[in-house]
Design a protein around this motif. Structure first.
Motif, PDB file in Angstrom:
ATOM      1  N   TYR A 240       0.815  -1.215   0.000  1.00 25.21           N
ATOM      2  CA  TYR A 240       0.000   0.000   0.000  1.00 25.21           C
ATOM      3  C   TYR A 240       0.846   1.261   0.000  1.00 25.21           C
ATOM      4  O   TYR A 240       0.494   2.260  -0.634  1.00 25.21           O
ATOM      5  CB  TYR A 240      -0.950  -0.001   1.200  1.00 25.21           C
ATOM      6  CG  TYR A 240      -2.161   0.880   0.990  1.00 25.21           C
ATOM      7  CD1 TYR A 240      -3.138   0.512   0.078  1.00 25.21           C
ATOM      8  CD2 TYR A 240      -2.343   2.051   1.704  1.00 25.21           C
ATOM      9  CE1 TYR A 240      -4.267   1.298  -0.133  1.00 25.21           C
ATOM     10  CE2 TYR A 240      -3.462   2.853   1.506  1.00 25.21           C
ATOM     11  CZ  TYR A 240      -4.421   2.465   0.575  1.00 25.21           C
ATOM     12  OH  TYR A 240      -5.539   3.258   0.368  1.00 25.21           O
ATOM     13  N   VAL A 241       1.969   1.205   0.709  1.00 22.62           N
ATOM     14  CA  VAL A 241       2.831   2.396   0.774  1.00 22.62           C
ATOM     15  C   VAL A 241       4.044   2.287  -0.141  1.00 22.62           C
ATOM     16  O   VAL A 241       4.868   3.198  -0.193  1.00 22.62           O
ATOM     17  CB  VAL A 241       3.281   2.668   2.230  1.00 22.62           C
ATOM     18  CG1 VAL A 241       2.090   2.992   3.106  1.00 22.62           C
ATOM     19  CG2 VAL A 241       4.081   1.500   2.793  1.00 22.62           C
ATOM     20  N   GLY A 242       4.161   1.166  -0.852  1.00 25.97           N
ATOM     21  CA  GLY A 242       5.300   1.002  -1.755  1.00 25.97           C
ATOM     22  C   GLY A 242       6.606   0.748  -1.043  1.00 25.97           C
ATOM     23  O   GLY A 242       7.672   1.151  -1.510  1.00 25.97           O
ATOM     24  N   ALA A 243       6.529   0.042   0.105  1.00 24.91           N
ATOM     25  CA  ALA A 243       7.721  -0.228   0.904  1.00 24.91           C
ATOM     26  C   ALA A 243       8.258  -1.627   0.613  1.00 24.91           C
ATOM     27  O   ALA A 243       7.652  -2.419  -0.119  1.00 24.91           O
ATOM     28  CB  ALA A 243       7.391  -0.094   2.394  1.00 24.91           C
ATOM     29  N   THR A 244       9.387  -1.935   1.208  1.00 27.80           N
ATOM     30  CA  THR A 244       9.958  -3.277   1.127  1.00 27.80           C
ATOM     31  C   THR A 244       9.350  -4.147   2.217  1.00 27.80           C
ATOM     32  O   THR A 244       9.245  -3.724   3.371  1.00 27.80           O
ATOM     33  CB  THR A 244      11.485  -3.231   1.310  1.00 27.80           C
ATOM     34  OG1 THR A 244      12.051  -2.407   0.287  1.00 27.80           O
ATOM     35  CG2 THR A 244      12.092  -4.620   1.243  1.00 27.80           C
ATOM     36  N   GLY A 245       8.959  -5.370   1.864  1.00 28.24           N
ATOM     37  CA  GLY A 245       8.470  -6.337   2.833  1.00 28.24           C
ATOM     38  C   GLY A 245       9.528  -7.384   3.119  1.00 28.24           C
ATOM     39  O   GLY A 245      10.217  -7.856   2.196  1.00 28.24           O
ATOM     40  N   ILE A 246       9.681  -7.733   4.389  1.00 26.29           N
ATOM     41  CA  ILE A 246      10.664  -8.733   4.810  1.00 26.29           C
ATOM     42  C   ILE A 246       9.898  -9.915   5.398  1.00 26.29           C
ATOM     43  O   ILE A 246       9.094  -9.744   6.319  1.00 26.29           O
ATOM     44  CB  ILE A 246      11.647  -8.155   5.851  1.00 26.29           C
ATOM     45  CG1 ILE A 246      12.299  -6.873   5.301  1.00 26.29           C
ATOM     46  CG2 ILE A 246      12.711  -9.181   6.221  1.00 26.29           C
ATOM     47  CD1 ILE A 246      13.140  -6.138   6.337  1.00 26.29           C
ATOM     48  N   TYR A 247      10.167 -11.131   4.886  1.00 26.52           N
ATOM     49  CA  TYR A 247       9.344 -12.286   5.234  1.00 26.52           C
ATOM     50  C   TYR A 247      10.196 -13.445   5.737  1.00 26.52           C
ATOM     51  O   TYR A 247      11.300 -13.675   5.248  1.00 26.52           O
ATOM     52  CB  TYR A 247       8.547 -12.746   3.999  1.00 26.52           C
ATOM     53  CG  TYR A 247       7.724 -11.633   3.394  1.00 26.52           C
ATOM     54  CD1 TYR A 247       6.424 -11.390   3.814  1.00 26.52           C
ATOM     55  CD2 TYR A 247       8.271 -10.799   2.413  1.00 26.52           C
ATOM     56  CE1 TYR A 247       5.676 -10.357   3.273  1.00 26.52           C
ATOM     57  CE2 TYR A 247       7.525  -9.760   1.859  1.00 26.52           C
ATOM     58  CZ  TYR A 247       6.237  -9.544   2.301  1.00 26.52           C
ATOM     59  OH  TYR A 247       5.501  -8.510   1.769  1.00 26.52           O
ATOM     60  N   GLN A 248       9.652 -14.173   6.717  1.00 30.19           N
ATOM     61  CA  GLN A 248      10.275 -15.413   7.162  1.00 30.19           C
ATOM     62  C   GLN A 248       9.183 -16.459   7.354  1.00 30.19           C
ATOM     63  O   GLN A 248       8.109 -16.168   7.887  1.00 30.19           O
ATOM     64  CB  GLN A 248      11.074 -15.212   8.453  1.00 30.19           C
ATOM     65  CG  GLN A 248      10.290 -14.790   9.680  1.00 30.19           C
ATOM     66  CD  GLN A 248      11.213 -14.540  10.872  1.00 30.19           C
ATOM     67  OE1 GLN A 248      11.645 -13.416  11.110  1.00 30.19           O
ATOM     68  NE2 GLN A 248      11.517 -15.593  11.633  1.00 30.19           N
ATOM     69  N   ALA A 249       9.450 -17.674   6.899  1.00 29.98           N
ATOM     70  CA  ALA A 249       8.433 -18.722   6.913  1.00 29.98           C
ATOM     71  C   ALA A 249       8.355 -19.448   8.246  1.00 29.98           C
ATOM     72  O   ALA A 249       7.309 -20.012   8.584  1.00 29.98           O
ATOM     73  CB  ALA A 249       8.703 -19.727   5.794  1.00 29.98           C
ATOM     74  N   VAL A 250       9.456 -19.465   8.993  1.00 34.05           N
ATOM     75  CA  VAL A 250       9.516 -20.173  10.271  1.00 34.05           C
ATOM     76  C   VAL A 250      10.037 -19.213  11.322  1.00 34.05           C
ATOM     77  O   VAL A 250      11.037 -18.518  11.100  1.00 34.05           O
ATOM     78  CB  VAL A 250      10.433 -21.413  10.175  1.00 34.05           C
ATOM     79  CG1 VAL A 250      10.541 -22.110  11.530  1.00 34.05           C
ATOM     80  CG2 VAL A 250       9.938 -22.382   9.104  1.00 34.05           C
TER      81      VAL A 250
END
Length: 529
Positions: A240-250
């Motif tokens: 929505y804000v055009g930012a970077t998303g940081i993801y972890q599955a565990v």
């Protein structure tokens, strides 16, 4: 701020892809070496998957597509692809097993199911094969190999193959369904919550404006993307804000440290156990600006420890799958209010506490907690009557919670009318577990209640009356019984108490508050009354 007319998140996302194709969209920490994808690359991946879904699998606008994928770039690209063709994303938590998967597939009517081959040492295709005969609508199963995770070499189980078609005719409208998420029901049947592109966009405008999030932020999503917390307040907030998303599955504290200290995460919204683990680990990571803890009010001691250890703003918030985030603490709020409350209402939304006759009660008085927001879901799948029953005549939604609002407008939940255990923000379907345990030959009577837990807030305790002629089952026998019937491990009781008879009202209803008081006293080392 007119939340009902919030710009659509798909428009914001497309604008970022067009104007900033080289901006980093995704940092996926679930595959050893971080996988980084720009907005331009993400848009290309989504277009390729969307084209394949239309040309190979015949996915139509409005159709629900089910997928049980861990958090990561594949989940994100697939979700965006479904929005590209106005299909309805129906993500399932990777921890769900036969019983829950079968129900959701039957309810959603999905013709297509997308799964990993193996995740956390569990093989998904044998599970699907075991229940496939009970899924009359299921036509296609796509398996994504988890040993090939790099976008340059992965074909996402074939979803990235084929030509790209013109997707313009499929573009979603404000009223198009944007997600189908299932919540644990209190009657033994999970509820399929349907949101539209407009309702989720209203939630996003409220959230990002209130918490002052911008493209300069990096949004960390440690919660599963198949849960509203990760889906909406991780992935979609970043879009929505055009930012970077940081993801972890565990969940892993060292991966969390990398998200914060190496990759620069500034904002996270997650359940309180994530906060507790960060605070209590050796050398807590620094760099976050704001941690919004949901699922339970942040205890005052933990809030103090968190501000000192993490050197960031720590606030509480209340939301639900149906209503999205409605209350949240602001960093400028008094510290004594940020701890021990669920924040205050977001501009453009309304909350109230009413008695059983529907009359608004004075500040500080406990009553039924109701909310009204443009971000409200639009129906329960197949059960619009449940939607109507949950709303008052003036449009307020009854959350099923008991709460009070203090003189300064801060919300404090005090209990639940709904019979649910809140385990670290995950609602455990009590009635469904009890129904299964009643099938155990050694159990004459059973009640599942919440017991307090310093990390997760609550865990499930099973009170059992043993059937005549049988030996009392222990915890391992109970969990083996539930596991054999396909119930997810996250829903299993974590303690068993054997009693001679259930405390009941004159009408025969089990007095669960007596059992909750009993287990609370036992855990505190007190003698049972």
């Amino acid at each position: 701020m007119d939340l009902a007319k919030a710009p659509l998140f798909i428009d914001n996302l497309d604008e970022t892809i067009r104007r900033h194709p080289d901006r980093l969209a995704v940092i996926d920490l679930s595959a050893g070496e971080p996988i980084q994808i720009t907005y331009g690359e993400l848009g290309d991946l989504a277009n390729r998957v969307a084209s394949k879904l239309v040309t190979e699998y015949g996915v139509k606008p409005g159709e629900a597509v089910a997928y049980q994928l861990p958090s990561g770039w594949e989940f994100i690209a697939l979700t965006l692809a479904l929005w590209r063709i106005s299909a309805t994303p129906c993500p399932l938590l990777p921890s769900l097993r036969e019983r829950e998967v079968k129900f959701i597939m039957q309810s959603s009517g999905s013709r297509l199911l997308i799964i990993p081959d193996v995740f956390r040492k569990f093989s998904y295709l044998p599970m699907v094969d075991a229940i496939r005969g009970e899924l009359p609508t299921l036509e296609h199963v796509v398996v994504l190999p988890q040993s090939i995770r790099q976008p340059e070499t992965s074909d996402m189980g074939g979803l990235l193959t084929g030509d790209v078609i013109d997707l313009t005719p499929y573009r979603p409208q404000p009223e198009t369904y944007s997600e189908l998420l299932y919540t644990s029901g209190t009657t033994g049947e999970p509820k399929g919550v349907l949101h539209t592109h407009q309702t989720l966009s209203s939630a996003l405008l409220a959230h990002t404006t209130t918490l002052e999030l911008t493209a300069a932020d990096k949004i960390w999503a440690p919660s599963p993307l198949a849960h509203q917390t990760g889906f909406l307040y991780g992935m979609l907030v970043s879009f929505y804000v055009g930012a970077t998303g940081i993801y972890q599955a565990v969940w892993n504290v060292e991966t969390a440290r990398a998200a914060i200290e190496q990759h620069g995460a500034t904002f996270v919204q997650a359940a309180m156990p994530f906060l507790a683990d960060l605070v209590r680990c050796e050398n807590p990571p620094k760099g976050l600006r704001t941690f919004v803890a949901t699922g339970a009010a942040v205890p005052r001691q933990l809030a103090r420890e968190a501000r000192e250890a993490l050197q960031c703003n720590v606030t509480g918030g209340w939301g639900s799958t149906e209503a999205c985030l409605v209350c949240v603490g602001r960093p400028q709020d008094p510290a004594e209010k940020l701890a021990g409350t669920d924040g205050r209402v977001i501009d453009g939304m309304e909350i109230r506490i009413v008695d059983d006759e529907g009359n608004v009660v004075p500040p500080g008085v406990e009553g039924n907690y109701q909310v009204k927001t443009p971000a409200m879901f639009v129906t329960y799948l197949h059960h619009h009557e449940w939607y109507e029953e949950s709303h008052a005549g003036d449009g307020f939604f009854d959350t099923g919670d008991l709460a009070l609002i203090d003189e300064d407008g801060f919300l404090k939940l005090t209990g639940r009318k709904k019979d649910v255990v809140n385990r670290g923000g995950e609602k455990i379907p009590v009635v469904e577990i009890e129904d299964l345990l009643y099938q155990h030959e050694a159990i004459a009577d059973v009640a599942i209640v919440a017991m307090p837990d310093p990390r997760l807030g609550e865990r499930a305790c099973a009170y059992i009356v043993v059937a005549d002629g049988h030996t009392a089952p222990d915890l391992s026998q109970i969990t083996d019984f539930l596991g054999a019937r396909g119930m997810a491990k996250i829903y299993w009781p974590e303690r068993v108490e054997i009693i001679d008879e259930m405390p009941r009202t004159a009408s025969g209803k089990i007095q669960k508050y007596v059992l909750r008081n009993d287990i609370t006293a036992k855990l505190a080392g007190q003698t049972q009354v």
